[in-house]
Design a protein around this motif. Structure first.
Motif, mmCIF file in Angstrom:
data_model
loop_
_atom_site.group_PDB
_atom_site.id
_atom_site.type_symbol
_atom_site.label_atom_id
_atom_site.label_comp_id
_atom_site.label_asym_id
_atom_site.label_seq_id
_atom_site.Cartn_x
_atom_site.Cartn_y
_atom_site.Cartn_z
ATOM 1 N N GLY A 103 -15.747 38.253 38.636
ATOM 2 C CA GLY A 103 -16.805 37.942 37.368
ATOM 3 C C GLY A 103 -16.654 36.384 37.071
ATOM 4 O O GLY A 103 -17.340 35.811 35.663
ATOM 5 N N LEU A 104 -15.539 35.756 37.988
ATOM 6 C CA LEU A 104 -15.370 34.623 37.206
ATOM 7 C C LEU A 104 -16.592 33.049 37.340
ATOM 8 O O LEU A 104 -16.869 32.205 37.408
ATOM 9 N N SER A 105 -17.232 33.617 39.314
ATOM 10 C CA SER A 105 -18.547 32.984 39.533
ATOM 11 C C SER A 105 -20.206 33.655 38.882
ATOM 12 O O SER A 105 -20.949 32.933 39.660
ATOM 13 N N THR A 106 -19.707 35.075 37.954
ATOM 14 C CA THR A 106 -21.058 35.331 37.891
ATOM 15 C C THR A 106 -22.223 34.148 37.235
ATOM 16 O O THR A 106 -23.367 34.052 36.936
ATOM 17 N N GLU A 107 -20.953 33.560 36.384
ATOM 18 C CA GLU A 107 -22.440 32.593 34.667
ATOM 19 C C GLU A 107 -22.237 31.141 35.884
ATOM 20 O O GLU A 107 -23.507 30.472 35.814
ATOM 21 N N SER A 108 -21.994 31.096 37.156
ATOM 22 C CA SER A 108 -22.746 29.998 38.667
ATOM 23 C C SER A 108 -24.052 30.333 39.098
ATOM 24 O O SER A 108 -24.110 29.855 40.228
ATOM 25 N N GLY A 109 -24.189 32.490 39.031
ATOM 26 C CA GLY A 109 -25.160 33.174 39.081
ATOM 27 C C GLY A 109 -24.843 33.740 40.344
ATOM 28 O O GLY A 109 -26.124 33.693 41.117
ATOM 29 N N ILE A 110 -23.988 33.528 41.379
ATOM 30 C CA ILE A 110 -23.084 34.477 42.375
ATOM 31 C C ILE A 110 -22.796 35.994 41.456
ATOM 32 O O ILE A 110 -21.983 36.137 41.042
ATOM 33 N N PRO A 111 -24.150 37.080 42.097
ATOM 34 C CA PRO A 111 -23.485 38.348 41.833
ATOM 35 C C PRO A 111 -22.008 38.728 42.598
ATOM 36 O O PRO A 111 -21.530 37.424 43.178
ATOM 37 N N ASP A 112 -21.797 39.664 41.871
ATOM 38 C CA ASP A 112 -20.817 40.708 42.501
ATOM 39 C C ASP A 112 -20.837 41.791 42.978
ATOM 40 O O ASP A 112 -22.477 42.179 42.336
ATOM 41 N N TYR A 113 -20.654 42.024 43.713
ATOM 42 C CA TYR A 113 -20.657 43.974 44.393
ATOM 43 C C TYR A 113 -20.334 44.841 43.121
ATOM 44 O O TYR A 113 -21.402 45.360 43.389
ATOM 45 N N ARG A 114 -20.034 44.699 41.743
ATOM 46 C CA ARG A 114 -19.709 46.263 41.180
ATOM 47 C C ARG A 114 -19.489 45.916 40.125
ATOM 48 O O ARG A 114 -20.306 47.057 39.456
ATOM 49 N N PRO A 165 -19.831 25.402 39.837
ATOM 50 C CA PRO A 165 -18.701 25.139 38.601
ATOM 51 C C PRO A 165 -19.274 25.597 37.871
ATOM 52 O O PRO A 165 -19.853 24.950 36.882
ATOM 53 N N ASN A 166 -18.683 26.636 37.219
ATOM 54 C CA ASN A 166 -18.981 27.088 34.986
ATOM 55 C C ASN A 166 -18.340 26.530 33.982
ATOM 56 O O ASN A 166 -16.815 26.271 34.839
ATOM 57 N N SER A 167 -18.378 26.775 33.074
ATOM 58 C CA SER A 167 -17.393 26.280 32.131
ATOM 59 C C SER A 167 -15.960 26.969 32.261
ATOM 60 O O SER A 167 -14.760 26.768 32.012
ATOM 61 N N GLY A 168 -15.994 28.127 32.819
ATOM 62 C CA GLY A 168 -14.829 28.904 33.316
ATOM 63 C C GLY A 168 -14.041 28.657 34.467
ATOM 64 O O GLY A 168 -12.616 27.847 34.064
ATOM 65 N N HIS A 169 -14.595 28.311 35.350
ATOM 66 C CA HIS A 169 -14.052 27.372 37.028
ATOM 67 C C HIS A 169 -12.925 25.950 35.624
ATOM 68 O O HIS A 169 -12.300 25.539 36.321
ATOM 69 N N HIS A 170 -14.006 25.558 34.888
ATOM 70 C CA HIS A 170 -13.226 24.049 34.565
ATOM 71 C C HIS A 170 -12.727 24.182 33.516
ATOM 72 O O HIS A 170 -11.050 23.654 33.374
ATOM 73 N N ALA A 171 -12.541 25.090 32.784
ATOM 74 C CA ALA A 171 -11.167 25.427 31.443
ATOM 75 C C ALA A 171 -9.946 25.994 32.819
ATOM 76 O O ALA A 171 -9.012 25.153 32.068
ATOM 77 N N VAL A 172 -10.041 26.794 33.677
ATOM 78 C CA VAL A 172 -9.006 27.173 34.659
ATOM 79 C C VAL A 172 -8.256 25.633 35.093
ATOM 80 O O VAL A 172 -7.066 25.389 34.847
ATOM 81 N N ASP A 173 -9.219 24.310 35.239
ATOM 82 C CA ASP A 173 -9.081 23.580 35.816
ATOM 83 C C ASP A 173 -8.045 22.213 34.981
ATOM 84 O O ASP A 173 -7.452 21.598 35.279
ATOM 85 N N ARG A 174 -8.865 22.459 33.344
ATOM 86 C CA ARG A 174 -8.126 21.791 33.064
ATOM 87 C C ARG A 174 -6.806 21.941 32.144
ATOM 88 O O ARG A 174 -5.974 21.838 31.742
#
Length: 288
Positions: free
Chosen positions: A37-48, A91-100
């Motif tokens: 779910g963290l990567s769907t905003e980067s255009g990668i779908p999830d299974y569920r 990476p989307n804003s969620g990935h960058h927020a986690v890194d910050r």
């Protein structure tokens, strides 16, 4: 009892829930467990999907892949078609927020169930890739690892004009293709020993390497809290860390769109889009 130690917690209005998450992270030293779910905003779908229950496709199992040349041909045909989308994902804003949050000490470590490499690309190079990474390939015979980009060039030479623009991307980087098209796909062998090549990821039916699991347990045991981002926790590989945290009375917070198998163990449960939510959390903690 600390409010964060009460399982089954439910947030009120979104702002109130974020403030509770901020207070939890303000203790510093949290471990993040991230999912698709963290990567769907980067255009990668999830299974569920959004409900956490629907499966958009059936993944290939380790037993299928290793037991059938036809299965490997189907896998690599679909993966070759989908690879440009994975290689081009950012990476989307969620990935960058986690890194910050990691750089300010609010997050001590990241464990990801994702194989897309986006945490690493966002700067969290110490993120533990629980299920491996699509950007590497391993030979099942000699165990040599190599870059997926190198294999992609070889597959392109063997199958010129094969890729179909606009093919539907599936989870884990493959794409939907008609069976007749896959039948003619030519696969590449290991350049060192001629052995079978496999993406360096843990397939369904394959075990996560025990040393990796033990390392993740150590990270959870040393954490101030466990924060789950974008995972339905449908498979044991991620759920076990939530269970371990709960047994140790470690506060668990879950931010995910849709229900998860860990909801009953969480002190805080938020149903929010990950990118905007974590960006706001980072801002409130001065990590913006």
């Amino acid at each position: 009892m600390d409010a964060f130690e009460r399982p089954g917690g439910q947030a009120g209005p979104p702002g109130e829930g974020l403030e509770t998450l901020v207070r939890l992270l303000d203790r510093r030293g949290a471990v993040v467990l991230s999912g698709a779910g963290l990567s769907t905003e980067s255009g990668i779908p999830d299974y569920r999907g959004a409900t956490g229950r629907h499966r958009s496709g059936t993944p290939m199992t380790y037993q299928e892949f290793t037991g059938s040349a036809d299965a490997r041909r189907r896998y690599w045909a679909r993966s070759h078609t989908g690879w440009p989308a994975i290689a081009g994902a950012r990476p989307n804003s969620g990935h960058h927020a986690v890194d910050r949050l990691r750089r300010t000490g609010h997050v001590a470590a990241v464990i990801t169930q994702n194989v897309d490499g986006l945490h690493h690309a966002a700067g969290t190079r110490e993120a533990v890739e629980l299920h491996g990474g699509l950007r590497r390939v391993v030979c099942l015979d000699c165990r040599r690892t190599s870059a997926r980009a190198e294999l992609d060039r070889r597959l392109e030479e063997l199958n010129r004009g094969f890729r179909r623009p606009g093919a539907e991307l599936r989870p884990d980087g493959d794409a939907r293709l008609p069976q007749p098209l896959m039948d003619g796909f030519r696969i590449a062998a290991c350049t060192d020993c001629g052995g079978v090549l496999k993406p360096d990821v843990v397939f369904f039916g394959e075990n996560v390497p025990l040393p990796r699991v033990e390392h993740c347990y150590e990270l959870v045991d040393a954490a101030s809290s466990l924060v789950v981002l974008g995972s339905s926790l449908a498979v044991l590989s991620g759920l076990r860390f939530v269970r371990r945290a709960a047994r140790s009375r470690l506060p668990v917070a879950i931010v995910n769109q849709g229900p998860t198998r860990g909801d009953g163990l969480a002190a805080l449960r938020l149903d929010l889009p990950l990118g905007p939510a974590m960006t706001e959390v980072a801002r409130l903690l001065g990590a913006g």
